[in-house]
Design an enzyme around this catalytic site. Structure first.
Site, PDB file in Angstrom:
ATOM      1  N   PHE A  13       0.833  -1.215   0.000  1.00 51.21           N
ATOM      2  CA  PHE A  13       0.000   0.000   0.000  1.00 51.21           C
ATOM      3  C   PHE A  13       0.868   1.266   0.000  1.00 51.21           C
ATOM      4  O   PHE A  13       0.965   1.978  -1.009  1.00 51.21           O
ATOM      5  CB  PHE A  13      -0.941  -0.082   1.206  1.00 51.21           C
ATOM      6  CG  PHE A  13      -1.650   1.191   1.578  1.00 51.21           C
ATOM      7  CD1 PHE A  13      -2.272   1.973   0.608  1.00 51.21           C
ATOM      8  CD2 PHE A  13      -1.724   1.597   2.909  1.00 51.21           C
ATOM      9  CE1 PHE A  13      -2.936   3.151   0.959  1.00 51.21           C
ATOM     10  CE2 PHE A  13      -2.387   2.752   3.270  1.00 51.21           C
ATOM     11  CZ  PHE A  13      -2.986   3.539   2.299  1.00 51.21           C
ATOM     12  N   GLU A  86       5.128  -7.092   7.827  1.00 50.50           N
ATOM     13  CA  GLU A  86       3.768  -7.562   8.100  1.00 50.50           C
ATOM     14  C   GLU A  86       3.112  -6.396   8.814  1.00 50.50           C
ATOM     15  O   GLU A  86       3.654  -5.885   9.796  1.00 50.50           O
ATOM     16  CB  GLU A  86       3.796  -8.803   8.983  1.00 50.50           C
ATOM     17  CG  GLU A  86       4.292 -10.063   8.292  1.00 50.50           C
ATOM     18  CD  GLU A  86       3.362 -10.541   7.179  1.00 50.50           C
ATOM     19  OE1 GLU A  86       2.160 -10.222   7.211  1.00 50.50           O
ATOM     20  OE2 GLU A  86       3.845 -11.228   6.266  1.00 50.50           O
ATOM     21  N   THR A 132       5.798   3.255  12.709  1.00 46.87           N
ATOM     22  CA  THR A 132       4.399   3.544  13.032  1.00 46.87           C
ATOM     23  C   THR A 132       4.253   4.255  14.372  1.00 46.87           C
ATOM     24  O   THR A 132       5.095   4.099  15.273  1.00 46.87           O
ATOM     25  CB  THR A 132       3.616   2.209  13.079  1.00 46.87           C
ATOM     26  OG1 THR A 132       2.316   2.444  13.595  1.00 46.87           O
ATOM     27  CG2 THR A 132       4.302   1.185  13.982  1.00 46.87           C
ATOM     28  N   ASP A 133       3.136   4.970  14.533  1.00 48.17           N
ATOM     29  CA  ASP A 133       2.853   5.598  15.834  1.00 48.17           C
ATOM     30  C   ASP A 133       2.476   4.557  16.890  1.00 48.17           C
ATOM     31  O   ASP A 133       2.471   4.850  18.085  1.00 48.17           O
ATOM     32  CB  ASP A 133       1.741   6.653  15.702  1.00 48.17           C
ATOM     33  CG  ASP A 133       0.411   6.108  15.191  1.00 48.17           C
ATOM     34  OD1 ASP A 133       0.329   4.902  14.878  1.00 48.17           O
ATOM     35  OD2 ASP A 133      -0.551   6.904  15.097  1.00 48.17           O
ATOM     36  N   GLU A 134       2.169   3.325  16.452  1.00 43.16           N
ATOM     37  CA  GLU A 134       1.716   2.315  17.420  1.00 43.16           C
ATOM     38  C   GLU A 134       2.801   1.913  18.410  1.00 43.16           C
ATOM     39  O   GLU A 134       2.502   1.330  19.448  1.00 43.16           O
ATOM     40  CB  GLU A 134       1.195   1.071  16.689  1.00 43.16           C
ATOM     41  CG  GLU A 134       0.028   1.388  15.792  1.00 43.16           C
ATOM     42  CD  GLU A 134      -0.837   0.180  15.438  1.00 43.16           C
ATOM     43  OE1 GLU A 134      -0.653  -0.890  16.034  1.00 43.16           O
ATOM     44  OE2 GLU A 134      -1.705   0.340  14.562  1.00 43.16           O
ATOM     45  N   TYR A 157       2.270  -6.841  16.603  1.00 46.25           N
ATOM     46  CA  TYR A 157       2.696  -5.985  15.482  1.00 46.25           C
ATOM     47  C   TYR A 157       3.521  -4.804  15.996  1.00 46.25           C
ATOM     48  O   TYR A 157       4.655  -4.580  15.552  1.00 46.25           O
ATOM     49  CB  TYR A 157       1.478  -5.466  14.696  1.00 46.25           C
ATOM     50  CG  TYR A 157       1.807  -4.286  13.799  1.00 46.25           C
ATOM     51  CD1 TYR A 157       2.616  -4.441  12.685  1.00 46.25           C
ATOM     52  CD2 TYR A 157       1.323  -2.996  14.087  1.00 46.25           C
ATOM     53  CE1 TYR A 157       2.940  -3.355  11.866  1.00 46.25           C
ATOM     54  CE2 TYR A 157       1.646  -1.915  13.271  1.00 46.25           C
ATOM     55  CZ  TYR A 157       2.454  -2.096  12.170  1.00 46.25           C
ATOM     56  OH  TYR A 157       2.779  -1.018  11.371  1.00 46.25           O
ATOM     57  N   LYS A 161       7.517  -3.794  15.469  1.00 47.38           N
ATOM     58  CA  LYS A 161       7.968  -2.529  14.867  1.00 47.38           C
ATOM     59  C   LYS A 161       8.868  -1.779  15.856  1.00 47.38           C
ATOM     60  O   LYS A 161       9.868  -1.178  15.458  1.00 47.38           O
ATOM     61  CB  LYS A 161       6.775  -1.661  14.466  1.00 47.38           C
ATOM     62  CG  LYS A 161       5.958  -2.184  13.301  1.00 47.38           C
ATOM     63  CD  LYS A 161       6.711  -2.259  11.987  1.00 47.38           C
ATOM     64  CE  LYS A 161       7.062  -0.910  11.403  1.00 47.38           C
ATOM     65  NZ  LYS A 161       7.678  -1.065  10.033  1.00 47.38           N
ATOM     66  N   ASP A 287     -14.626  -7.144  20.418  1.00 46.15           N
ATOM     67  CA  ASP A 287     -13.506  -6.203  20.342  1.00 46.15           C
ATOM     68  C   ASP A 287     -12.201  -6.923  19.993  1.00 46.15           C
ATOM     69  O   ASP A 287     -12.052  -8.115  20.261  1.00 46.15           O
ATOM     70  CB  ASP A 287     -13.355  -5.473  21.694  1.00 46.15           C
ATOM     71  CG  ASP A 287     -12.753  -4.090  21.517  1.00 46.15           C
ATOM     72  OD1 ASP A 287     -12.335  -3.756  20.392  1.00 46.15           O
ATOM     73  OD2 ASP A 287     -12.709  -3.337  22.517  1.00 46.15           O
TER      74      ASP A 287
END
Ligand code: NAD
Ligand code: DAU
Length: 350
Positions: A13, A86, A132-134, A157, A161, A287
């Site tokens: 993407f 991933e 990533t902000d995660e 994930y 990262k 959830d």
């Protein structure tokens, strides 16, 4: 000086938008795209630019040391933009090891490959890591993520990262490798794989299928148009400082339920539906495990130091995104054939 740029994950993407940006903006640069073409990689994403003379595609795994070394040598790589990963949180919950392999081991492998080829001659070299902000964890109702916010990853994930970010900074401090990292918020736009909230919902509206909202739909994400992310990466690569981290975000927070309601309204308008038609598809489901409540990036460093700003409003970007999906329904059909149905059934039960 000519840049010979290895872009990893360029068929995915965000990667495909970064490849397009560099190919078209800098015809003097050579772009080598290394991508394993997992379920998320698709060469169709690049069909408008893959004929350009400064483009080379290599199908392969970033964990393959020999291949990485071969590419570094053959193309005299002096810049790496590392996006291969991933990337889907839900998949990391069912298969964490795949994330450790690609995101941690793959990043380590690339760093080692670069170090070996560059042999401590780091002039005009750059290892640019897309993160990533995660990695910063989950915010309460107020506050923002800053570049110096302590890492607190909470999903397999984001943990993978975070580990990759730490490895990149370790190579900076230990070996003086020239690196930069950017930590970006949620992207949306054309070519987004329909396992993620926005493209999944567009696809389901077209199929008149339920729109699954996890929990109460109160979780908040900060959305950025993917082309603005590619522009930010370009800006940082050319003007950023070595060893620094830059946060990238849209200052554009939405609860999931409000976002899906807006999407439903726009889809109804574009499809000529009665107002309210698509909203009837909204279905609250179980959830996500460990679901982070809120992400919100403070991107003022990027704005103040490098003069970057998002170029579109969310309403404009979302409208353009929907138009792209409506005009590219063959792309949607292609990527949702094959394994997608099995994934969907496992994740959503039907
Ligand atoms: P994506 O899943 O759409 O694409 C990942 C690409 O990497 C695919 O083309 C895939 O084939 C390739 N790939 C996967 N494993 C590989 C391997 N072992 N070797 C070579 N290629 C491999 O991901 P995306 O959403 O485009 O994200 C790209 C990067 O940006 C990731 O590093 C992700 O963590 C980061 N990021 C994503 C977002 C987002 O909102 N999507 C936000 C911030 C940061
Ligand atoms: O913040 C950046 C991150 O954004 C990237 O690092 C990740 O690669 C990217 O996948 C994305 O992670 P999210 O988990 O935030 O994105 P996703 O689209 O999966 O989910 C967005 C929100 O929507 C999240 O709160 C979970 C919720 N959701 C998601 C899906 C797929 C639903 O309610 N229903 C769904 O079916």
């Amino acid at each position: 000086m000519t840049k010979n740029i290895l872009i990893t994950g360029g068929a995915g993407f965000i990667g495909s938008h970064v490849v397009r940006r560099f190919l078209t903006q800098y015809p003097q640069y050579n772009i080598i795209n290394l991508d394993a073409l997992t379920y998320a990689g698709n060469l169709e994403n690049l069909k408008d630019v893959d004929h350009l003379p400064n483009y080379t595609f290599v199908k392969g795994d970033i964990c393959d040391r020999e291949l990485v070394e071969k590419i570094m040598n053959k193309h005299d790589i002096n810049t790496i933009i590392h996006l291969a990963a991933e990337s889907h949180v839900d998949r990391s919950i069912t298969d964490p090891l795949a994330f450790v392999n690609t995101n941690v081991m793959g990043t380590a492998n690339l760093l080692i490959g670069a170090k070996k080829y560059w042999q401590n001659d780091y002039s005009n070299k750059l290892f640019y890591h897309v993160s990533t902000d995660e990695v910063y964890g989950s915010l309460g109702e107020t506050g923002f993520f800053y570049e110096d916010t302590a890492y607190d990853p909470r999903s397999p994930y984001s943990a993978s990262k975070a580990a990759s970010d730490h490895l990149v900074m370790a190579f900076y401090h230990t070996y003086h490798m020239p690196v930069m990292i950017s930590n970006c918020s949620n992207n949306y736009g054309p070519n987004h794989f329909p396992e993620k909230l926005i493209p999944l919902s567009i696809h389901n509206i077209l199929q008149k299928k339920a729109l699954p909202i996890y929990g109460k739909g109160e979780n908040v994400r900060d959305w950025l148009y993917v082309i603005d992310h590619a522009l930010a990466i370009d800006t940082i690569i050319h003007n950023g400082k070595l060893g620094e981290t830059y946060n990238i975000g849209g200052h554009n927070e939405w609860t999931n339920i409000d976002l899906i309601r807006l999407l439903c309204t726009l889809m109804d308008q574009k499809l000529g539906n009665e107002p309210g038609t698509s909203e009837q598809l909204i279905t609250y489901v179980k959830d996500r495990a460990g679901h982070d409540l809120r992400y919100a990036i403070d991107a003022s460093k990027l704005k103040n130091e490098l003069d970057w700003m998002p170029s579109v409003t969310f309403e404009e970007g979302l409208s353009k995104t929907i138009d792209w999906y409506l005009e590219n329904q063959d792309w949607l059909e292609q990527v949702t054939s094959g394994d997608y149905a099995n994934y969907y059934k496992k994740q959503y039960g039907s």
